[in-house]
Write a protein that holds these residues in place. Structure first.
Motif, PDB file in Angstrom:
ATOM      1  N   PRO A  79       0.853  -1.195   0.000  1.00 17.00           N
ATOM      2  CA  PRO A  79       0.000   0.000   0.000  1.00 17.00           C
ATOM      3  C   PRO A  79       0.886   1.241   0.000  1.00 17.00           C
ATOM      4  CG  PRO A  79       0.039  -1.020   2.178  1.00 17.00           C
ATOM      5  CD  PRO A  79       0.798  -1.926   1.267  1.00 17.00           C
ATOM      6  N   LEU A  80       0.791   2.047  -1.059  1.00 15.61           N
ATOM      7  CA  LEU A  80       1.786   3.094  -1.264  1.00 15.61           C
ATOM      8  C   LEU A  80       1.154   4.485  -1.267  1.00 15.61           C
ATOM      9  CD1 LEU A  80       4.837   2.751  -1.623  1.00 15.61           C
ATOM     10  CD2 LEU A  80       4.505   3.057  -4.080  1.00 15.61           C
ATOM     11  N   PRO A  81       1.373   5.235  -0.179  1.00 13.63           N
ATOM     12  CA  PRO A  81       0.899   6.624  -0.167  1.00 13.63           C
ATOM     13  C   PRO A  81       1.838   7.510  -0.974  1.00 13.63           C
ATOM     14  CG  PRO A  81       2.068   6.140   1.860  1.00 13.63           C
ATOM     15  CD  PRO A  81       2.032   4.859   1.071  1.00 13.63           C
ATOM     16  N   PRO A  82       1.537   8.773  -1.148  1.00 15.31           N
ATOM     17  CA  PRO A  82       2.466   9.688  -1.829  1.00 15.31           C
ATOM     18  C   PRO A  82       3.824   9.706  -1.123  1.00 15.31           C
ATOM     19  CG  PRO A  82       0.311  10.705  -1.582  1.00 15.31           C
ATOM     20  CD  PRO A  82       0.260   9.437  -0.797  1.00 15.31           C
ATOM     21  N   LEU A  83       4.859  10.026  -1.880  1.00 19.45           N
ATOM     22  CA  LEU A  83       6.218   9.976  -1.356  1.00 19.45           C
ATOM     23  C   LEU A  83       6.379  10.851  -0.107  1.00 19.45           C
ATOM     24  CD1 LEU A  83       8.990   8.743  -1.897  1.00 19.45           C
ATOM     25  CD2 LEU A  83       9.535  10.762  -3.277  1.00 19.45           C
ATOM     26  N   GLU A  84       5.759  12.010  -0.101  1.00 19.47           N
ATOM     27  CA  GLU A  84       5.862  12.903   1.058  1.00 19.47           C
ATOM     28  C   GLU A  84       5.283  12.248   2.307  1.00 19.47           C
ATOM     29  OE1 GLU A  84       4.322  17.355   2.414  1.00 19.47           O
ATOM     30  OE2 GLU A  84       4.300  16.780   0.299  1.00 19.47           O
ATOM     31  N   GLU A  85       4.168  11.529   2.132  1.00 18.00           N
ATOM     32  CA  GLU A  85       3.560  10.828   3.268  1.00 18.00           C
ATOM     33  C   GLU A  85       4.433   9.666   3.722  1.00 18.00           C
ATOM     34  OE1 GLU A  85       0.594   9.751   6.156  1.00 18.00           O
ATOM     35  OE2 GLU A  85       1.345  11.573   5.213  1.00 18.00           O
ATOM     36  N   GLN A  86       5.045   8.985   2.783  1.00 12.71           N
ATOM     37  CA  GLN A  86       5.976   7.906   3.155  1.00 12.71           C
ATOM     38  C   GLN A  86       7.097   8.446   4.034  1.00 12.71           C
ATOM     39  OE1 GLN A  86       7.410   5.448  -0.161  1.00 12.71           O
ATOM     40  NE2 GLN A  86       5.683   6.169  -1.392  1.00 12.71           N
ATOM     41  N   GLN A  87       7.652   9.578   3.624  1.00 10.12           N
ATOM     42  CA  GLN A  87       8.749  10.173   4.377  1.00 10.12           C
ATOM     43  C   GLN A  87       8.299  10.593   5.773  1.00 10.12           C
ATOM     44  OE1 GLN A  87       9.676  13.216   1.530  1.00 10.12           O
ATOM     45  NE2 GLN A  87      11.105  11.940   0.364  1.00 10.12           N
ATOM     46  N   ARG A  88       7.067  11.119   5.862  1.00 13.07           N
ATOM     47  CA  ARG A  88       6.531  11.522   7.170  1.00 13.07           C
ATOM     48  C   ARG A  88       6.370  10.310   8.075  1.00 13.07           C
ATOM     49  NH1 ARG A  88       2.429  11.495  10.374  1.00 13.07           N
ATOM     50  NH2 ARG A  88       1.260  10.091   9.012  1.00 13.07           N
ATOM     51  N   ILE A  89       5.869   9.199   7.528  1.00 15.77           N
ATOM     52  CA  ILE A  89       5.655   7.988   8.317  1.00 15.77           C
ATOM     53  C   ILE A  89       6.984   7.426   8.805  1.00 15.77           C
ATOM     54  CG2 ILE A  89       4.928   5.570   8.137  1.00 15.77           C
ATOM     55  CD1 ILE A  89       2.644   6.570   6.315  1.00 15.77           C
ATOM     56  N   VAL A  90       7.965   7.389   7.900  1.00 16.63           N
ATOM     57  CA  VAL A  90       9.292   6.895   8.278  1.00 16.63           C
ATOM     58  C   VAL A  90       9.861   7.739   9.419  1.00 16.63           C
ATOM     59  CG1 VAL A  90      11.690   6.688   7.528  1.00 16.63           C
ATOM     60  CG2 VAL A  90       9.850   5.844   6.059  1.00 16.63           C
ATOM     61  N   ALA A  91       9.765   9.057   9.288  1.00 15.37           N
ATOM     62  CA  ALA A  91      10.298   9.951  10.319  1.00 15.37           C
ATOM     63  C   ALA A  91       9.583   9.735  11.646  1.00 15.37           C
ATOM     64  CB  ALA A  91      10.166  11.405   9.869  1.00 15.37           C
ATOM     65  N   ARG A  92       8.251   9.543  11.585  1.00 15.70           N
ATOM     66  CA  ARG A  92       7.471   9.337  12.813  1.00 15.70           C
ATOM     67  C   ARG A  92       7.823   8.016  13.480  1.00 15.70           C
ATOM     68  NH1 ARG A  92       5.669  11.123  17.352  1.00 15.70           N
ATOM     69  NH2 ARG A  92       3.603  10.384  17.971  1.00 15.70           N
ATOM     70  N   VAL A  93       7.937   6.967  12.690  1.00 17.16           N
ATOM     71  CA  VAL A  93       8.300   5.660  13.249  1.00 17.16           C
ATOM     72  C   VAL A  93       9.691   5.712  13.860  1.00 17.16           C
ATOM     73  CG1 VAL A  93       8.817   3.251  12.699  1.00 17.16           C
ATOM     74  CG2 VAL A  93       6.781   4.329  11.737  1.00 17.16           C
ATOM     75  N   GLU A  94      10.644   6.334  13.150  1.00 19.94           N
ATOM     76  CA  GLU A  94      12.006   6.441  13.677  1.00 19.94           C
ATOM     77  C   GLU A  94      12.035   7.246  14.960  1.00 19.94           C
ATOM     78  OE1 GLU A  94      14.294   7.988  10.430  1.00 19.94           O
ATOM     79  OE2 GLU A  94      14.685   5.986   9.583  1.00 19.94           O
TER      80      GLU A  94
END
Length: 399
Positions: A147-162
């Protein structure tokens, strides 16, 4: 509110890459492995081309996404970091480059940490048992839908998880520091207590006779064989009942090497830091033999409490004495003799009543430390359980 993202096949966002090189017999190659459970890639070993059975290897670069065909079912997926740039893998490690405009490679790695994703991978690794599983082939890998959101959202999720994982690691580190401080306090209290105890005698004063070595039988671990303690059973001054092997050799039933519950053992050969460690056999496994690398101390309990002797052997003056007397040509393996053990300084004039009071006090302190360790273990398990929940929310668009 739950967000629905359009599934995208990995073949649309990853590009297979292969940098095969014919091996040079004289060149040294850094070979990688991948840890299970999303543990990442690591440098496994270094070999020259002449030491490698294959005729070619593939080089990996920083930013590559790789996985192990053999252990994909166990979460063997990884990103190549800059520290592993230029290392090599065999053909069992398919390698891919991300289409940077469409997928964040860290987002992809987090996705492969999800239990349901690994279940799908395992289902595609056909075979009835882990030992007979087939390799996770590229066609199955590239057919997976993420499931692939827009790239900006992917980056936000990665930053939040980290960010959340970083906080979890901070809590883990603080708990570990607190535990170490507690253990140091225990050592300080024990050392303080024994430092005020005059050592006007020797361990020989409270033993019935000389310490006696055990017997090191050849172990084949056959079912039904007799248990023989491993050296690890007496490490850290606590007895570890799971550290044993089994022998099918003929044994003498009236030999000296059979253990009885409550026997006090001391290691006579080990590394400089571990030689002379002692522990009390708790009766498990039974029957059981102690090996030649250990000695049994037959304590005269009309003169000394066995538990006090065990505690005394942990104190700093005794450890310093053993380290100064241990012999051996190898810097990593030292030995102590019966004579050295017999001459260990000992407070022979301390009454049995006082010995038992000291043992009781140290036991109470140990119980508190053990309770703290147990609570820490529970807290760490709770922390570990948080990550799957965080990832689940992240890929449902709820983070």
């Amino acid at each position: 509110m739950k967000t629905i993202w359009k599934p995208t096949k990995l073949e649309n966002v990853l590009i297979p890459v292969s940098r095969l090189e014919k091996l040079d017999p004289l060149k040294e190659y850094k070979l990688l492995g991948i840890r299970l459970n999303c543990g990442g890639a690591f440098l496994r070993e270094k070999k020259t081309g002449s030491q490698i059975a294959a005729t070619s290897l593939a080089q990996v670069k920083a930013g590559d996404f790789i996985y192990s065909r053999l252990f994909a079912w166990g979460g063997a997926f990884a990103i190549i970091g800059s520290n592993l740039d230029g290392c090599y893998v065999s053909g069992e490690f398919p390698t891919f480059l991300p289409v940077s405009e469409q997928i964040n490679i860290k987002f992809l790695r987090l996705w492969f940490c999800l239990p349901e994703v690994l279940s799908k991978v395992e289902a595609d690794c056909t075979g009835s048992t882990p030992l007979t599983r087939n390799r996770f082939k590229e066609q199955f890998f590239l057919a997976l839908e993420i499931p692939l959101p827009p790239l900006e959202e992917q980056q936000r999720i990665v930053a939040r998880v980290e960010e959340l994982v970083g906080k979890m690691e901070e809590v883990r580190s603080l708990r570990q520091q607190a535990l170490k401080q507690t253990e140091v306090l225990q050592i300080v209290e024990s050392t303080k207590l024994f430092s005020n105890t005059p050592t006007n005698g020797y361990l020989a004063d409270v033993l019935y006779g000389k310490p006696r070595n055990g017997w090191s039988a050849r172990c084949n671990n056959m079912p039904g064989g007799i248990a023989v303690l491993s050296l690890g059973a007496v490490t850290g001054f606590s007895y570890r009942e799971t550290e044993f092997k089994r022998t099918s050799e003929l044994v003498s039933h009236d030999a000296h090497y059979w253990l009885k519950p409550g026997d006090l053992l001391i290691t006579r050969s080990n590394t400089p830091e571990l030689v002379g460690h002692a522990a009390i056999y708790n009766g498990s496994p039974f029957p059981c033999i102690y090996p030649d690398l250990m000695m049994r101390l037959d304590v005269n309990e009309s003169k000394a409490d066995k538990k006090f002797v065990h505690r005394w052997l942990t104190c700093t003056p005794v450890r310093d004495y053993i380290k100064s007397k241990a012999k051996g040509t190898s810097p990593t393996m030292k030995k102590i003799s019966q004579e050295i053990v017999m001459n260990i300084p000992f407070p022979s004039d301390v009454s049995l009543l006082q010995q038992r009071r000291i043992v009781s006090y140290l036991h109470e302190l140990q119980t508190k430390v053990d309770t703290i360790k147990q609570l820490r273990g529970q807290a760490i398990n709770e922390l570990d359980a948080l990550l799957p929940s965080i990832l689940d929310k992240a890929f449902k668009g709820e983070l």
